[in-house]
Write a protein that holds these residues in place. Structure first.
Motif, PDB file in Angstrom:
ATOM      1  N   MET A 279     -27.285  16.247 -39.938  1.00 37.93           N
ATOM      2  CA  MET A 279     -26.586  16.325 -41.216  1.00 37.93           C
ATOM      3  C   MET A 279     -27.205  17.359 -42.147  1.00 37.93           C
ATOM      4  O   MET A 279     -26.517  17.885 -43.033  1.00 37.93           O
ATOM      5  CB  MET A 279     -26.584  14.950 -41.907  1.00 37.93           C
TER       6      MET A 279
ATOM      7  N   LEU B 190     -16.635  19.205 -47.882  1.00 42.45           N
ATOM      8  CA  LEU B 190     -15.955  17.907 -47.862  1.00 42.45           C
ATOM      9  C   LEU B 190     -16.158  17.162 -49.178  1.00 42.45           C
ATOM     10  O   LEU B 190     -15.208  16.555 -49.695  1.00 42.45           O
ATOM     11  CB  LEU B 190     -16.475  17.061 -46.699  1.00 42.45           C
ATOM     12  N   LEU B 191     -17.358  17.213 -49.746  1.00 43.87           N
ATOM     13  CA  LEU B 191     -17.611  16.542 -51.023  1.00 43.87           C
ATOM     14  C   LEU B 191     -16.761  17.151 -52.137  1.00 43.87           C
ATOM     15  O   LEU B 191     -16.217  16.426 -52.980  1.00 43.87           O
ATOM     16  CB  LEU B 191     -19.099  16.634 -51.375  1.00 43.87           C
TER      17      LEU B 191
ATOM     18  N   ASN C 170     -23.528  22.508 -40.583  1.00 37.56           N
ATOM     19  CA  ASN C 170     -23.160  21.154 -40.984  1.00 37.56           C
ATOM     20  C   ASN C 170     -23.269  20.940 -42.493  1.00 37.56           C
ATOM     21  O   ASN C 170     -22.415  20.282 -43.091  1.00 37.56           O
ATOM     22  CB  ASN C 170     -24.026  20.134 -40.245  1.00 37.56           C
ATOM     23  N   ILE C 171     -24.323  21.480 -43.103  1.00 37.12           N
ATOM     24  CA  ILE C 171     -24.497  21.291 -44.553  1.00 37.12           C
ATOM     25  C   ILE C 171     -23.329  21.914 -45.316  1.00 37.12           C
ATOM     26  O   ILE C 171     -22.798  21.329 -46.264  1.00 37.12           O
ATOM     27  CB  ILE C 171     -25.831  21.898 -45.021  1.00 37.12           C
TER      28      ILE C 171
ATOM     29  N   HIS D  84     -18.792  27.027 -42.999  1.00 37.64           N
ATOM     30  CA  HIS D  84     -18.942  25.927 -42.045  1.00 37.64           C
ATOM     31  C   HIS D  84     -18.403  26.300 -40.660  1.00 37.64           C
ATOM     32  O   HIS D  84     -19.081  26.113 -39.646  1.00 37.64           O
ATOM     33  CB  HIS D  84     -18.220  24.691 -42.582  1.00 37.64           C
TER      34      HIS D  84
ATOM     35  N   GLY E 134     -15.361  14.207 -40.908  1.00 38.17           N
ATOM     36  CA  GLY E 134     -16.734  14.014 -41.371  1.00 38.17           C
ATOM     37  C   GLY E 134     -17.282  12.644 -41.026  1.00 38.17           C
ATOM     38  O   GLY E 134     -18.431  12.504 -40.591  1.00 38.17           O
TER      39      GLY E 134
ATOM     40  N   THR F  74     -11.625  14.095 -43.932  1.00 36.34           N
ATOM     41  CA  THR F  74     -12.487  12.933 -44.201  1.00 36.34           C
ATOM     42  C   THR F  74     -12.783  12.183 -42.906  1.00 36.34           C
ATOM     43  O   THR F  74     -13.931  11.772 -42.657  1.00 36.34           O
ATOM     44  CB  THR F  74     -11.803  12.000 -45.214  1.00 36.34           C
TER      45      THR F  74
ATOM     46  N   ILE G 127     -20.525  11.596 -38.557  1.00 37.98           N
ATOM     47  CA  ILE G 127     -21.657  10.776 -39.008  1.00 37.98           C
ATOM     48  C   ILE G 127     -21.879   9.619 -38.036  1.00 37.98           C
ATOM     49  O   ILE G 127     -23.033   9.298 -37.670  1.00 37.98           O
ATOM     50  CB  ILE G 127     -21.401  10.259 -40.439  1.00 37.98           C
TER      51      ILE G 127
ATOM     52  N   GLU H 184     -20.412  19.652 -45.139  1.00 36.38           N
ATOM     53  CA  GLU H 184     -20.557  18.470 -45.984  1.00 36.38           C
ATOM     54  C   GLU H 184     -20.317  18.801 -47.452  1.00 36.38           C
ATOM     55  O   GLU H 184     -19.673  18.032 -48.180  1.00 36.38           O
ATOM     56  CB  GLU H 184     -21.949  17.870 -45.787  1.00 36.38           C
TER      57      GLU H 184
END
Length: 702
Positions: free
Chosen positions: A233, A250-251, A243-244, A289, A217, A214, A221, A247
């Motif tokens: 991003m 991470l979500l 990067n996508i 990633h 990420g 976290t 940002i 993300e």
């Protein structure tokens, strides 16, 4: 005795070899962020492993993947030898020089943590700090070179490097994350651990890993914002970090992490359970990633987990035979399954149960209360109403119009490789509510040892704390429905039961357990070992053969697809395609090797089941013509085994007085129950004046 001594020597040699390989692997982690590794070691490794079959992925697998899988195979051989050496462990003096290593050090906050666990956790944190700090130092040396291609300030470039190293350190935690949740692990037993007891390590590592990811990420940002590159991003680079994908990963991790919050997990368990399956997408997009090359660092733990998970899936497809159920007055039921004689397990083992008519997705763990030695053809679990799933199951089984057949699937059993209860002079077992379940399995095993094998067993004091007198009926489950030994047993068992919410014995008599029989179904099978009697050797074969298949497929793919593009064009082969193909090869290899071993053993189990059914039918015919002696044995009263039962109303046990009054030189203190009870007993056992107490917590809650 000579054979046992040889096996013990071989096991010691295996442990020593595994320790040497593991220390070498840890050394690679320590050396990796240093200049020595990048300027010297890495060059030699690349030269030695320069191959068109594996490319840059080869040396990473050689350094980080292969050693752990080799240890896993060694662990399988070690566990096979442990299983072969089935002689009863006689009572012996414990090593007094090292007993402090298992003494509780912390009893609150992080759970009950002993000296060994605290030392290992401290060393792991030290490794993370070293890894992070030295990687930052190494990356800062690259800043002048990066400045030549970037139009940004020096501090911004350093900020970028710090953000990158934060994520890299998270990968270190991710590397160890899956070992504790691999239920049929061959690595944990070598350390004297089980998957159930190691869940807290998974929780610790998960919190640290998600905290670092976290922060990784968030820092990026911020970095993209201050450098006016927020468009990064939405960038998916096929030849660099995507990067996508990061993300999305991470979500998924954040959704999974949030639902582990204790209040959410307890009140909305289904939400917690289902969101945990997001780990699949988390890992997939994590690999996309960072690329498969760097992902090979965390691959071995996940590789072993996938093998275990697929074998669990294959076992869960089978419908097992539920023979009977005992319904107690305290909203508790005992389920009795048919099992093959070849299935052996140790006391305190657990099994996961799924009832499709209640929920097709929910699997719940329960402690096995039966003894595989005392009850060779049955397996029992005790289930208390403590949630919606267990309530529904109780209603289905106990209703007056109870169904005559219930479809059930299982995964397991899982448990410790061996037990050490006979090493003590006395066992003090403390339980709260349904926490008595693991102690029932221990008592039944000790009944078998003392009554059948005629071996000496420790004195036993069982302290059970119940809310109401109706829960006293659980004590009737100490003896199985059948196969109870004669009253010639010399088991020294004393029960002290405490009823906290009633001040006197109730006027109404406690109802006896009600037995419900289920009709057999042609599709149902006895619970059998997934990989047969030599399951550990089969697991070693699966790990070895699946990884060899993976290497062959990877070599062919790299040689004929990746290498021509990387060498003959100015554009490298797509990282996304390479990562996707690697994941496909891994899954294919595991499916082929595991399915072959499972199907072969399934045929062997089917043959054994037919023989067992035939023998049971012959036994049934002979018992029908007997004079009823077996019936008398089954109705043997519990008083014939138990020395005394004392019920205390309106009070709680004084654990400190009870434990400190025990004078035996070696006392095993086993606790299973609410968190506060375990903490209170652990605090007493951690006192310097309790040198004869050896604490062990049996907990299956998170």
């Amino acid at each position: 005795m000579a054979s046992s001594a040889v096996i013990t020597t071989i096991r010691g040699a295996i442990l020593l070899l595994a320790l040497i390989v593991f220390l070498g692997n840890i050394m690679m982690w320590i050396i990796m962020p240093t200049d020595t590794y990048y300027n010297d070691w890495l060059l030699h490794i690349l030269t030695a492993t320069n191959s068109t079959f594996f490319g840059i992925q080869g040396p990473i697998m050689l350094d980080f993947t292969l050693p752990i899988l080799f240890i896993a195979v060694l662990g399988c051989i070690y566990m096979h030898l442990v299983k072969r050496n089935t002689s009863i462990i006689q009572r012996g003096k414990r090593d007094e020089n090292f007993k402090f290593l298992k003494r509780p050090m912390i009893v609150k906050g992080f759970g009950i943590v002993n000296v060994t666990e605290l030392a290992l956790f401290t060393m792991f944190i030290a490794l993370c700090v070293w890894y992070y700090a030295d990687y930052v130092r190494h990356c800062f040396k690259q800043v002048p070179l990066l400045q030549m291609t970037r139009s940004e300030k020096v501090w911004q470039t350093k900020f970028d490097r710090v953000a990158m190293v934060t994520g890299t350190t998270g990968n270190l935690c991710l590397t160890f994350l899956f070992y504790p949740v691999t239920r049929k692990s061959s690595i944990l037993p070598m350390l004297g651990l089980t998957s159930e007891a190691s869940i807290k390590y998974h929780i610790w590592l998960g919190h640290i890993a998600m905290g670092l990811f976290t922060a990784h990420g968030f820092l990026y940002i911020v970095y993209w914002t201050i450098t006016n590159r927020l468009s990064e991003m939405v960038k998916w680079d096929d030849h660099y970090v995507s990067n996508i994908a990061g993300e999305i990963s991470l979500l998924c991790g954040l959704a999974l992490w949030i639902t582990t919050y204790p209040k959410i997990r307890r009140k909305m368990f289904e939400l917690f359970l289902y969101t945990h399956y997001l780990y699949i997408f988390f890992i997939i997009f994590f690999i996309l990633h960072i690329g498969i090359g760097f992902a090979c660092i965390m691959l071995p733990g996940f590789y072993l987990f996938v093998i275990d998970r697929y074998l669990r899936f294959l076992q869960s497809r089978q419908k097992v035979q539920l023979v009977s159920a005992r319904v107690l007055s305290c909203e508790t039921i005992e389920l009795n399954f048919s099992k093959s004689r070849g299935l052996n397990y140790t006391p305190t083992s657990t099994i996961f149960i799924n009832v499709p008519s209640i929920s097709k997705l929910q699997w719940h763990p329960f402690t096995i209360t039966s003894s595989s030695n005392l009850e060779a053809e049955s397996l029992s679990v005790v289930i208390k109403c403590e949630g919606s799933w267990t309530r529904n199951l109780y209603d289905v089984v106990s209703s007056p119009s109870s169904i005559d057949h219930l479809q059930v699937s299982v995964e397991g059993p899982y448990g410790p490789a061996s037990t050490h209860f006979l090493r003590h002079e006395k066992l003090v077992m403390i339980s709260g509510g349904s926490g008595i379940a693991p102690f029932i399995s221990i008592i039944r095993e000790l009944i078998y040892i003392t009554c059948t094998l005629k071996c000496e067993t420790p004195k036993i004091t069982l302290i059970s704390v119940f809310k109401n007198s109706s829960h006293l009926s659980i004590l009737d489950l100490i003896l199985p429905i059948s196969n109870t030994p004669s009253n010639s047993c010399n088991l020294d068992l004393q029960i002290e039961a405490y009823v906290t919410r009633e001040k006197m014995h109730p006027k109404d008599k406690i109802e006896s357990p009600r037995t419900i029989l289920f009709k057999p179904n042609s599709d149902d099978v006895p619970i059998s070992p997934t990989l047969g009697p030599n399951s550990w050797l089969s697991l070693a074969a699966i790990i070895s053969s699946s990884f060899i298949i993976f290497l062959v497929l990877l070599g062919i793919f790299t040689q004929f697809v990746v290498y021509p593009i990387d060498q003959n064009t100015s554009k490298l082969y797509s990282y996304t395609k390479k990562g996707s193909m690697n994941m496909l090869f891994i899954c294919f290899s595991i499916v082929v090797a595991s399915s072959a071993a499972f199907l072969w053993n399934k045929k062997q189990n089917a043959k054994e089941a037919k023989i067992q059914v035939l023998e049971e039918s012959m036994t049934s015919e002979s018992s029908n013509s007997s004079n009823g002696e077996d019936i008398e044995m089954e109705s043997l009263p519990i008083e014939s085994i138990i020395k005394s039962v004392n019920v205390h109303y309106g009070q709680r046990p004084d654990f400190e007085r009870i434990l400190l009054d025990v004078k035996e030189s070696s006392v095993g203190v086993l606790v299973s129950g609410p968190k506060k009870m375990r903490q209170d007993v652990a605090a007493i056992c951690s006192h310097g004046q309790a040198d004869n107490l050896h604490f062990e917590s049996i907990s299956f809650t998170w």
